[in-house]
Structures are given as structure tokens and as C-alpha cells.
Design an enzyme around this catalytic site. Structure first.
Site, PDB file in Angstrom:
ATOM      1  N   LYS A 173      61.758  26.873  76.099  1.00  0.00           N
ATOM      2  CA  LYS A 173      61.968  28.281  76.429  1.00  0.00           C
ATOM      3  C   LYS A 173      63.464  28.554  76.651  1.00  0.00           C
ATOM      4  CE  LYS A 173      58.962  30.365  79.285  1.00  0.00           C
ATOM      5  NZ  LYS A 173      58.363  30.645  80.598  1.00  0.00           N
ATOM      6  N   THR A 219      52.088  31.293  89.614  1.00  0.00           N
ATOM      7  CA  THR A 219      51.103  30.892  90.633  1.00  0.00           C
ATOM      8  C   THR A 219      49.717  31.098  90.018  1.00  0.00           C
ATOM      9  OG1 THR A 219      51.252  33.132  91.561  1.00  0.00           O
ATOM     10  CG2 THR A 219      52.541  31.438  92.642  1.00  0.00           C
ATOM     11  N   LEU A 243      56.264  45.029  88.986  1.00  0.00           N
ATOM     12  CA  LEU A 243      56.612  45.269  87.581  1.00  0.00           C
ATOM     13  C   LEU A 243      55.360  45.284  86.725  1.00  0.00           C
ATOM     14  CD1 LEU A 243      59.467  42.600  87.383  1.00  0.00           C
ATOM     15  CD2 LEU A 243      59.693  45.019  87.972  1.00  0.00           C
ATOM     16  N   ARG A 244      55.228  46.310  85.914  1.00  0.00           N
ATOM     17  CA  ARG A 244      54.116  46.332  84.964  1.00  0.00           C
ATOM     18  C   ARG A 244      54.633  45.842  83.629  1.00  0.00           C
ATOM     19  NH1 ARG A 244      53.459  52.553  85.479  1.00  0.00           N
ATOM     20  NH2 ARG A 244      55.683  52.161  85.590  1.00  0.00           N
ATOM     21  N   GLU A 245      53.895  44.943  83.000  1.00  0.00           N
ATOM     22  CA  GLU A 245      54.312  44.512  81.670  1.00  0.00           C
ATOM     23  C   GLU A 245      54.331  45.736  80.767  1.00  0.00           C
ATOM     24  OE1 GLU A 245      52.229  41.100  80.141  1.00  0.00           O
ATOM     25  OE2 GLU A 245      52.401  40.092  82.069  1.00  0.00           O
ATOM     26  N   LYS A 269      51.668  43.098  98.398  1.00  0.00           N
ATOM     27  CA  LYS A 269      51.536  42.842  96.959  1.00  0.00           C
ATOM     28  C   LYS A 269      50.068  42.628  96.564  1.00  0.00           C
ATOM     29  CE  LYS A 269      52.010  41.861  92.813  1.00  0.00           C
ATOM     30  NZ  LYS A 269      52.946  41.490  91.830  1.00  0.00           N
ATOM     31  N   HIS A 325      41.263  55.024  84.450  1.00  0.00           N
ATOM     32  CA  HIS A 325      40.678  55.139  83.116  1.00  0.00           C
ATOM     33  C   HIS A 325      39.535  54.154  82.935  1.00  0.00           C
ATOM     34  CE1 HIS A 325      43.839  57.720  81.668  1.00  0.00           C
ATOM     35  NE2 HIS A 325      44.695  56.940  82.276  1.00  0.00           N
ATOM     36  N   CYS A 359      47.822  39.289  86.007  1.00  0.00           N
ATOM     37  CA  CYS A 359      48.050  39.682  87.405  1.00  0.00           C
ATOM     38  C   CYS A 359      46.776  40.177  88.081  1.00  0.00           C
ATOM     39  CB  CYS A 359      49.133  40.736  87.470  1.00  0.00           C
ATOM     40  SG  CYS A 359      50.678  40.118  86.811  1.00  0.00           S
ATOM     41  N   LYS A 404      47.055  44.987  77.214  1.00  0.00           N
ATOM     42  CA  LYS A 404      47.370  46.422  77.337  1.00  0.00           C
ATOM     43  C   LYS A 404      48.471  46.737  76.334  1.00  0.00           C
ATOM     44  CE  LYS A 404      50.901  46.504  80.897  1.00  0.00           C
ATOM     45  NZ  LYS A 404      51.273  47.041  82.186  1.00  0.00           N
TER      46      LYS A 404
HETATM   47  C1  UGA Z   1      50.007  44.760  87.339  1.00  0.00           C
HETATM   48  C2  UGA Z   1      50.389  45.873  88.322  1.00  0.00           C
HETATM   49  O1  UGA Z   1      50.079  47.144  87.755  1.00  0.00           O
HETATM   50  C3  UGA Z   1      51.884  45.813  88.668  1.00  0.00           C
HETATM   51  O2  UGA Z   1      52.202  46.787  89.623  1.00  0.00           O
HETATM   52  C4  UGA Z   1      52.196  44.406  89.210  1.00  0.00           C
HETATM   53  O3  UGA Z   1      53.557  44.259  89.537  1.00  0.00           O
HETATM   54  C5  UGA Z   1      51.815  43.374  88.170  1.00  0.00           C
HETATM   55  O4  UGA Z   1      50.420  43.499  87.864  1.00  0.00           O
HETATM   56  C6  UGA Z   1      52.104  42.012  88.735  1.00  0.00           C
HETATM   57  O5  UGA Z   1      51.430  41.618  89.685  1.00  0.00           O
HETATM   58  O6  UGA Z   1      53.055  41.365  88.306  1.00  0.00           O
HETATM   59  P1  UGA Z   1      50.237  44.442  84.693  1.00  0.00           P
HETATM   60  O7  UGA Z   1      49.588  43.112  84.845  1.00  0.00           O
HETATM   61  O8  UGA Z   1      51.441  44.548  83.829  1.00  0.00           O
HETATM   62  O9  UGA Z   1      50.694  45.027  86.121  1.00  0.00           O
HETATM   63  O10 UGA Z   1      49.121  45.396  84.110  1.00  0.00           O
HETATM   64  P2  UGA Z   1      48.528  46.807  84.511  1.00  0.00           P
HETATM   65  O11 UGA Z   1      49.362  47.895  83.992  1.00  0.00           O
HETATM   66  O12 UGA Z   1      48.213  46.802  85.956  1.00  0.00           O
HETATM   67  O13 UGA Z   1      47.168  46.797  83.670  1.00  0.00           O
HETATM   68  C7  UGA Z   1      46.173  45.818  83.947  1.00  0.00           C
HETATM   69  C8  UGA Z   1      44.945  46.031  83.113  1.00  0.00           C
HETATM   70  O14 UGA Z   1      44.215  47.160  83.569  1.00  0.00           O
HETATM   71  C9  UGA Z   1      45.172  46.276  81.625  1.00  0.00           C
HETATM   72  O15 UGA Z   1      44.247  45.468  80.911  1.00  0.00           O
HETATM   73  C10 UGA Z   1      44.879  47.745  81.424  1.00  0.00           C
HETATM   74  O16 UGA Z   1      44.423  48.040  80.137  1.00  0.00           O
HETATM   75  C11 UGA Z   1      43.791  47.953  82.474  1.00  0.00           C
HETATM   76  N1  UGA Z   1      43.662  49.341  82.946  1.00  0.00           N
HETATM   77  C12 UGA Z   1      44.720  49.960  83.524  1.00  0.00           C
HETATM   78  C13 UGA Z   1      42.427  49.987  82.856  1.00  0.00           C
HETATM   79  O17 UGA Z   1      41.433  49.427  82.340  1.00  0.00           O
HETATM   80  N2  UGA Z   1      42.311  51.262  83.345  1.00  0.00           N
HETATM   81  C14 UGA Z   1      43.353  51.896  83.927  1.00  0.00           C
HETATM   82  O18 UGA Z   1      43.181  53.038  84.369  1.00  0.00           O
HETATM   83  C15 UGA Z   1      44.590  51.230  84.012  1.00  0.00           C
END
Ligand code: UGA
Length: 450
Positions: free
Chosen positions: A35, A86, A154-156, A223, A270, A279, A339
Site C-alpha cells: 500500500k 478495528t 467521515l462518510r465514504e 462515535k 431511506h 462501519c 453505497k
Molecule cells: C458511516 C457514518 O455515516 C459516518 O458518519 C461514520 O464516520 C462512518 O460510518 C465511520 O464510522 O467511519 P459510511 O460507512 O461511509 O459512514 O456509510 P453511510 O453513509 O453511513 O452508509 C452506510 C450504509 O447505509 C450504506 O450501505 C447506505 O446505502 C445505507 N443507507 C444509508 C441506507 O440504506 N439508507 C439510508 O437512508 C442511508
């Protein structure tokens, strides 16, 4: 400030890149030599919008470098961010061995006082263990360590944006010196005095972040409680969607109106085939485990997890109903990432869905704008289309498994004419039923009238 970042995954790269972008000097290391080689050659091991620009700029300015030598990295910074993984253990609890490993490295290699900051998501009280570990492993050196927790939100897909324009910055500290150091690190974000590397140098017009100083235990709990709440909210929307289907209501109309109440909120509400990623599912499990260990019955979280696990079955029922026999049928799948705007397929509902389809003997051709390279080794049995159109060609059903914006704008007449049967099953409620019917499709989605 001089900052070391240990771990060059999603969190470490965004943290390191952005901190360098804010003007700090950053050295980042990782135990994965491959990496680091990729990063040194100027490429990124992940797809994250804007991160390439941020990292390239910081490297050009000489403020960000990658080093394989962990000891040198530890010695470089006055503050050390721990950004290692983790992952979940088989019993659902978080595997903290990488944190322990970093504690040993820091304690034995540090020559000057360090502020050690946990950014990795960890169960509450890990900071206390970290403090103890630093004291034990470093007892011969006499170096002073301060420990702080600074959870990331952080959201991916929007991680750079989230880092630079957060709604809040949480710092769990035990003394004012640590608080001051962290404030110095984040000052440009708090006062928005940096030149935005995305949005053509102009920051979006959003409020400045709140600065929240808490205890270390609270920061860690914040968190886990945040991610678990989001998971519960999604599972709730999914259950209402199931009920809406039975009662002839439309989930989109329902959540829109319910979410307008500011106490509830419209976002993360949604319905679909469920939440995935590295996460939400793992943090939910770890939180359940932490509650159990602490003697608290948080069964509500277990239910949220069970609901999520059943989403793929729900979708499979719809597929079976529409296709009658799944075996031998060619099925197109749009979306593989967990996502949109990421190439991450870890715990992706789309991958689970494809495994189910294969178990039932379907022939699958999938397409994802970014995640196909990562999906190929995991799904050697399926074909991959070069475009959404190729995935749909000759198919008896087209499934939407990830809500990529570009899927909304396909030339649907072209898709319809290339399919053996114009049938769409939308697992993310991405498309409009009315429009799809207008284009001549048989269309099914989640929690909306068929
Ligand atoms: C999530 C949190 O949203 C962040 O705030 C956090 O920092 C991060 O984890 C982490 O712990 O590092 P992330 O894993 O990037 O972020 O993904 P999300 O945007 O939370 O989406 C998670 C899943 O939920 C996706 O599969 C998405 O499609 C799904 N989702 C999201 C739904 O099915 N419905 C919704 O309304 C929103």
C-alpha cells in the site's frame, strides 16, 4: 504542527492528507508495504472523491510523506493519530490488537513527549487501556504520553468534505494541554482559514463546526452511539416500508412527511436493501457487545441488526415472485459498492444479493462505475459489463443494488430494447415508478405500490 498518522486506510489517508492540506507537516505509515509503495508512486489504493487532489497537492508542497519505518514515523510527530483498523471478531466485538500493537510501537520508539490520539472507532474505555499500555510498554523510556480521543464522522464518498467542513469536532481529553494541542491542529477548520482543495478553492456556505470537549469515555461513546443510531433509523425506515407495502401506502411519501419534523429529520431515512460498509454493521455489533459486557440489555440494537440481515431475503422474495423461476435466468445487477461514490464492497448488500442469486442458479452480469476491480476476486463466477447497458443486455431482470446517481440518468429506452424482458427491481428506490412504467418497464421497488 508535526503530525504522525499510523494507518493508511480510509481514515488515515483522509486525515493525513487533509491535515497536510491545512498546513501541518505529516508523515504517514502503514504495516502494508504494498500500500505504501502504491502511495509513494502517486497512486491511491482507494477511490474517494477529492482525495487524489488533496494528497497530490500536499506531497507537491512537501508536507505529506509516506514511510514504511514505523519507528521513524513515531519519532516525527508531536501528535500521533491512530487510524488502524478495528475489524469485528467472530463474537462481534472489536478486534483491538492493532491498537495494542501501535501502543507498543509508540511507547518503545518515542523519544519526546507525544499526544496520542485515537481516531479509529473503538469501544468506550479503550482510551484508558491505551493509556495503561503506553505506560507499561514505555516504562523504561520515561517519555510522557497524553491520550485523547477524536472520533471521525467521515462518510465514504464525501470523506474529504466531511473532514474539512464537519458539523462538529469532538475531542475527548484529560487535560488542557491536550485540548490546546488539538485545537491548534484543527484551528484552520474551526476558523475556516484554509484554501479549500475541492470546490475550486472556495468553501461551501455551511456553518462553522462546533468544538466539543468531552471526557475520553464520552468521545468514544459518542462515535458508537452515532453510528448505531443511524443504523436504527435505517432499519426503522425499512420496517415501515414493509408495512407500507402491505397497506398499500408509499414509503417515500411517508418518510418525506415524517422526516420534515426536525426532531426526526429527513436524511438517513431511506428504505431499501439495507445498510452495509465497514462501519455501520460492525459498529452496531461492537456496541451490542459492549452493552452486553457492561450488563446493559440493548436488545433494540440487535433487532436493528436482524432487520438489516433480512433485507436481502425480502428483495429475493420479490425477485422470485417476478421471475417465477430464478435458475438459469440471466440477471443484470447495477451497483456493487456498499453505497455510491466509493469502490468499497466490504459488507456491501449488493455482494450478498449476488451470492444469493448465484445460490439459486441465476447467471449474473453486473456493473459498477468504481467497484468492479475490487469485486472481481470476490465474485469470480459472474460476468462484468463495461457499462450499465452491457449489464442489462439480454437480461430477464435488471436489479438496482447501489444508488449511483448515474443510474438515474440512463437511456431507459435503450435499456428496455436490449433486455429479454423489461423488468426492473429497484432495491434502492432510486427510480420513479411512474417514469419506468412510462418507459414500458415492469417495475418493483421497496415499500412502494407495485
Ligand atoms: C458511516 C457514518 O455515516 C459516518 O458518519 C461514520 O464516520 C462512518 O460510518 C465511520 O464510522 O467511519 P459510511 O460507512 O461511509 O459512514 O456509510 P453511510 O453513509 O453511513 O452508509 C452506510 C450504509 O447505509 C450504506 O450501505 C447506505 O446505502 C445505507 N443507507 C444509508 C441506507 O440504506 N439508507 C439510508 O437512508 C442511508
Amino acid at each position: 504542527m508535526k503530525i504522525s498518522v499510523i494507518g493508511a486506510g480510509y481514515v488515515g489517508l483522509v486525515t493525513g492528507g487533509c491535515l497536510a492540506g491545512l498546513g501541518h507537516e505529516v508523515v504517514c505509515t502503514d504495516s502494508d508495504a504494498e500500500k505504501l509503495k502504491t502511495l509513494e508512486s502517486g497512486r491511491l489504493p482507494i477511490y474517494e472523491p477529492g482525495l487524489d487532489v488533496v494528497i497530490a497537492h500536499a506531497r507537491k508542497e512537501g508536507r505529506l510523506s509516506f514511510r514504511a519505518n514505523g519507528a521513524e514515523t513515531v519519532q516525527f510527530g508531536d501528535a500521533i493519530f491512530i487510524c488502524v483498523g478495528t475489524p469485528p471478531l467472530p463474537n462481534g466485538s472489536a478486534d483491538l490488537s492493532a491498537i495494542d500493537h501501535v501502543a507498543r510501537l509508540v511507547a518503545t520508539e518515542a523519544r519526546t513527549p507525544k499526544l496520542v490520539i485515537e481516531k479509529s472507532t473503538v469501544p468506550a474505555q479503550t482510551g484508558q487501556e491505551l493509556k495503561r499500555a503506553l505506560a507499561v510498554y514505555g516504562r523504561k523510556s520515561g517519555v510522557a504520553f497524553r491520550v485523547a480521543s477524536n472520533p471521525e464522522f467521515l462518510r465514504e464518498g464525501t470523506a474529504v468534505e466531511d473532514f474539512l467542513h464537519p458539523d462538529r469536532i469532538v475531542v475527548g481529553v484529560e487535560d488542557e494541554v491536550a485540548e490546546k494541542q488539538l485545537k491548534e491542529i484543527y484551528r484552520p477548520v474551526l476558523e475556516r482559514t484554509f484554501t479549500c482543495p475541492v470546490h475550486s478553492g472556495k468553501c461551501p456556505d455551511v456553518p462553522l463546526p462546533a468544538w466539543l470537549v468531552t471526557t475520553i469515555n464520552s468521545a468514544e461513546l459518542i462515535k458508537h452511539a452515532s453510528n448505531s443510531f443511524l443504523a436504527v433509523k435505517i432499519s426503522y425506515a425499512n420496517m415501515v416500508a414493509d408495512l407500507a407495502e402491505k397497506l398499500g401506502a408509499d414509503i417515500e411519501e411517508v418518510v418525506r412527511a415524517v422526516g420534515m419534523d426536525p426532531r426526526i429529520g429527513r436524511s438517513f431515512f431511506h428504505a431499501g436493501i439495507g445498510f452495509g460498509g465497514f462501519c455501520l454493521p460492525k459498529d452496531l455489533q461492537a456496541f451490542v457487545h459492549l452493552a452486553e459486557k457492561s450488563g446493559v440489555d440493548f436488545s433494540m440494537l440487535k433487532e436493528a441488526e436482524n432487520i438489516n440481515k433480512r433485507r436481502i431475503n425480502r428483495f429475493m422474495e420479490k425477485i422470485r415472485r417476478a421471475l417465477w423461476v430464478v435458475k438459469g435466468k440471466q440477471i443484470g445487477v447495477l451497483g456493487l459498492a456498499f453505497k455510491p461514490n466509493t469502490d468499497d464492497i466490504r459488507f456491501a448488500p449488493a455482494i450478498d444479493l449476488i451470492h444469493e442469486l448465484l445460490k439459486e442458479g441465476a447467471i449474473v452480469r453486473a456493473y459498477d462505475p468504481e467497484a468492479m476491480e475490487k469485486a472481481q476476486p470476490v465474485l469470480p463466477q459472474i460476468q462484468f459489463g463495461k457499462s450499465a447497458y452491457e449489464a442489462a443486455e439480454g437480461a430477464e431482470a435488471l436489479l438496482i443494488a447501489t444508488e449511483w446517481e448515474q443510474f438515474r440518468k440512463l437511456d431507459w429506452e435503450r435499456v428496455r430494447d436490449s433486455m429479454v424482458r423489461p423488468l426492473i427491481l429497484d432495491g434502492r428506490n432510486l427510480l420513479s415508478a411512474k417514469q419506468m412504467k412510462g418507459h414500458g418497464f415492469e417495475y418493483y421497488s421497496m415499500g412502494r405500490p407495485d
